[in-house]
Design an enzyme around this catalytic site. Structure first.
Site, PDB file in Angstrom:
ATOM      1  N   HIS A  10      -4.335 -10.154   4.917  1.00 51.33           N
ATOM      2  CA  HIS A  10      -3.863  -8.929   5.545  1.00 51.33           C
ATOM      3  C   HIS A  10      -4.012  -8.951   7.059  1.00 51.33           C
ATOM      4  O   HIS A  10      -3.228  -8.331   7.769  1.00 51.33           O
ATOM      5  CB  HIS A  10      -4.656  -7.747   4.972  1.00 51.33           C
ATOM      6  N   SER A  59       1.144  -2.403   6.545  1.00 52.00           N
ATOM      7  CA  SER A  59       0.052  -1.737   5.847  1.00 52.00           C
ATOM      8  C   SER A  59       0.410  -0.254   5.681  1.00 52.00           C
ATOM      9  O   SER A  59       1.448   0.060   5.105  1.00 52.00           O
ATOM     10  CB  SER A  59      -1.256  -1.944   6.608  1.00 52.00           C
TER      11      SER A  59
END
Length: 708
Positions: free
Chosen positions: A681, A560
């Site tokens: 994610h 990320s």
């Protein structure tokens, strides 16, 4: 597992390369002659066509990348041994901190052979399963995102999402019968739930009907709603959010007696909070306590003593505690002041006392204070040097254990467990250990300090088999450095497996995180983002200089915002790193705002729409810093097609750019793209976590000479 860490890098690499493909041909990726004129800057974007996953060219290119990646990753030596060991290390399971409602304890536990945590309830000492997502969906694609029992403990609001999209569906069930009473209610992504007494109504957060907003804003436009169980969500009362910025996220809490509703909000991920309070026994109108224009972080709640408590960064970058009468919420009084060397993370009420959770250089501490004067009473003993996860006390409807505090605990060799502290005895004791058992390696864990390029002192955790360097070893360095997110000591199967194999693992507490408070965060954002990368390079140089590793043995990994970190590192200092795993990354910093949640992050990074801020972004944007003819290290991109936060197109474009530009021998320093579908994610099953970790660690081990 038997490891040979004393073989030379050349010996290990030549031996392990035998099973790998002899050649590598990257999929063709046409380079467009596309150059944007942005504020007078010529900004090329040759791989913009890879932004569109529906483009047949993108689909074909991605499928070819899948084949190339699997041909290499599946041939990496040591995969089977590593998969088995990671499975063992993850079979410790975990247990969550209990939430108490009217004498009933609600908590999660993941057993040694379970893919997901299971939610339990314990009533009169008898435990039973309340919710098991593996039974709801045997495919393993469904995750439990949030759960909240009613005040009486008779009903449970829970949220699940499917395939990693994080678009939570809210349901309500009867705790005693298991009957589904309500739901699914969609558009509830990680919504807080505040139950009113009686269990008939609750407040929650939900996006408005997407048909009512512009197409590019359908991820946003949240509102606080009041819902009656069993009635259509379309009939819910819109309580708050109209007229505010469409990117606002909200949190909420209710006092135990159900009188006071407190709503916290902030635009996107910006650390600039607003707080409102409403007397539900009066007008019910939400009154501002803090406005986002005040430019502070603040969370607030009404405690059992009837006072409004505020944890705020106002005149206190490391936070302080203030109190007010909820009927006059603008008149604050400082109760506990800021400390110069620790960060105040949380406050909770414990039987007439206040418990303050602090972190000192990312290590957790608990302190007891008087709510009357703020006086420090004593430090609460903890099991060691580690991280605390969640504070819990009984509610006003529970008669027993009123002086007990429960908290989750973990360190580098302790899986997440639950401890209890008794106010009367002053002792901290183990309440529930992780349910699985596994033999753990003997490790040395330490926190070291080093100096960054501008003289700033940065701290780093180092985990290894030796207290001091005995010889240079393959090393895995990681970090995050953004959004005021920090990481302390915590159990990690990947860390343990890497160190057990003879490697060294390091995590640097970079600027941009919250390890040293608000100023530490601000020192690593916007025009100061380069400080984060400088801190990371300095960590690598310290590890090399101190004898832990060499550039040929040093790998880096991040995800990320951490993917941006390692993407910047490999383009700024390619000679310093042997291998990179870049996961779910941000890499095109010129166009990141155009995709998914990207527009929320302009406060953190800057916006390409502003000339000065575009200059900041172009200075480090990894996609735009790739240069032809540079010998880049080995790189593995890992992306998740259901990611609803960071678009996988960042990794696609960067992968194509590096495959075109690198002058390194691809059989020695490959650039690979690993994709997963129906995963997002964040949350995932244990089995998919093992599969991902095996690919990542065997790639880094092969590239740095760690022989499995």
């Amino acid at each position: 597992m038997v490891f040979n860490t004393r073989a030379t890098l050349g010996e290990v690499t030549e031996a392990s390369r035998a099973a790998l493909p002899a050649t590598i041909t990257y999929p063709a990726a046409p380079r467009l002659d596309l150059v944007d004129d942005l504020h007078g800057n010529a900004v090329p974007d040759p791989y913009r066509w890879l932004e569109d996953p529906a483009d047949p060219r993108t689909a074909a290119w991605s499928a070819e990348q899948d084949g190339v990646a699997r041909s290499w990753l599946d041939a990496m030596p040591g995969r089977d041994a590593l998969a088995a060991r990671l499975g063992e290390l993850m079979r410790t399971g975990s247990v969550g901190t209990p939430v108490w409602r009217a004498g009933r304890a609600f908590y999660t536990r993941r057993g040694p052979d379970e893919d997901h945590p299971v939610l339990y309830v314990r009533v009169d000492g008898v435990e039973r399963v309340l919710l098991d997502v593996s039974r709801l969906d045997p495919s393993g694609r469904t995750t439990l995102d949030q759960w909240s029992p009613s005040r009486e403990g008779t009903r449970l609001a829970y949220q699940v999402s499917i395939g990693g999209d994080e678009h939570s569906l809210l349901h309500v069930l009867d705790v005693d019968t298991g009957e589904l009473l309500d739901g699914p209610i969609d558009r509830c992504r990680y919504s807080p739930v505040g139950w009113l007494p009686g269990g008939e109504e609750f407040f929650y957060v939900r996006r408005v009907d997407p048909a009512l907003v512009p197409e590019d804003e359908r991820q946003f436009h949240r509102r606080v709603w009041r819902h009656r169980v069993g009635t259509p969500a379309a009939d819910d009362v819109n309580v708050h959010g109209d007229g505010l910025d469409h990117t606002y996220y909200y949190g909420l809490s209710l006092s135990e007696d159900g009188r006071w509703l407190v709503v916290n909000g902030a635009p996107g991920t910006v650390r600039r909070d607003s707080v409102w309070i409403a007397d539900l026994h009066g007008s019910g109108e939400l009154t501002p306590v803090v406005r986002d224009s005040d430019d502070v972080q603040c969370s607030a709640w009404v405690a059992p003593d009837g006072r409004l408590y505020l944890r705020t960064s106002l005149d206190a970058p490391r936070f302080r505690v203030c109190v007010a009468d909820p009927t006059a919420p603008g008149e604050w009084t400082e109760l506990v002041g800021e400390q110069p060397d620790s960060v105040l993370d949380a406050v909770t009420w414990l039987d007439g006392s206040l418990v303050l959770l602090r972190t000192r250089h990312a290590v957790s501490e608990l302190h007891l204070h008087s709510p009357a004067t703020g006086e420090h009473l004593r430090e609460i003993p903890l099991p060691g040097t580690g991280s605390l996860h969640g504070l819990s006390t009984v509610d006003r409807l529970t008669g027993a254990d009123r002086d007990v505090l429960w908290f989750g605990w973990s360190d580098f060799i302790t899986p997440l467990s639950v401890y209890r502290y008794s106010l009367s005895s002053g002792r901290t004791e183990l309440e529930a250990a992780a349910p699985g058992t596994v033999s753990l390696p003997e490790l040395s864990t330490q926190q070291v300090s080093y100096t960054s390029s501008d003289g700033t002192v940065v701290r780093m955790f180092v985990v290894s088999g030796e207290q001091h360097p005995d010889l240079p070893r393959p090393t895995l360095l990681t970090g995050y450095g953004g959004f005021a997110v920090g990481r302390g000591p915590g159990y990690s199967a990947t860390t343990l497996a890497w160190v057990e194999a003879g490697g060294v693992w390091a995590h640097a507490s970079l600027r941009g995180g919250d390890e040293e408070g608000g100023e530490w965060h601000r020192a690593g954002m916007r025009e100061r983002k380069q400080n984060v990368f400088d801190d990371f390079h300095a960590a690598a140089e310290w590890l090399i200089r101190d004898g832990w590793t060499t550039p040929q043995q040093l790998s880096i990994m991040g995800g990320s915002n951490g993917g941006l970190l390692v993407g910047a590192a490999l383009t700024q200092r390619p000679e310093l790193y042997a291998a990179v795993v870049c996961s779910a990354p941000l890499l095109d910093m010129v166009r990141y705002e155009n995709f998914l949640l990207g527009r929320l992050w302009a406060e953190e990074y800057g916006s390409a729409a502003v000339p000065e801020e575009l200059a900041w972004l172009l200075a480090y944007s990894p996609y735009h810093r790739v240069r032809t003819g540079v010998e880049y290290p080995s790189v593995l991109f890992t992306v998740f097609e259901s990611d609803s936060r960071v678009d996988p197109n960042h990794a696609r474009k960067m992968c194509a750019a590096l495959q075109h530009a690198t002058s390194s021998d691809p059989t020695k320093h490959p650039v690979l793209l690993r994709r997963e579908t129906e995963v997002g994610h964040a949350g995932r099953s244990v089995s998919r976590s093992v599969g991902l970790a095996v690919d990542q660690l065997t790639f880094l081990a092969w590239a740095t000479g760690l022989e499995l």
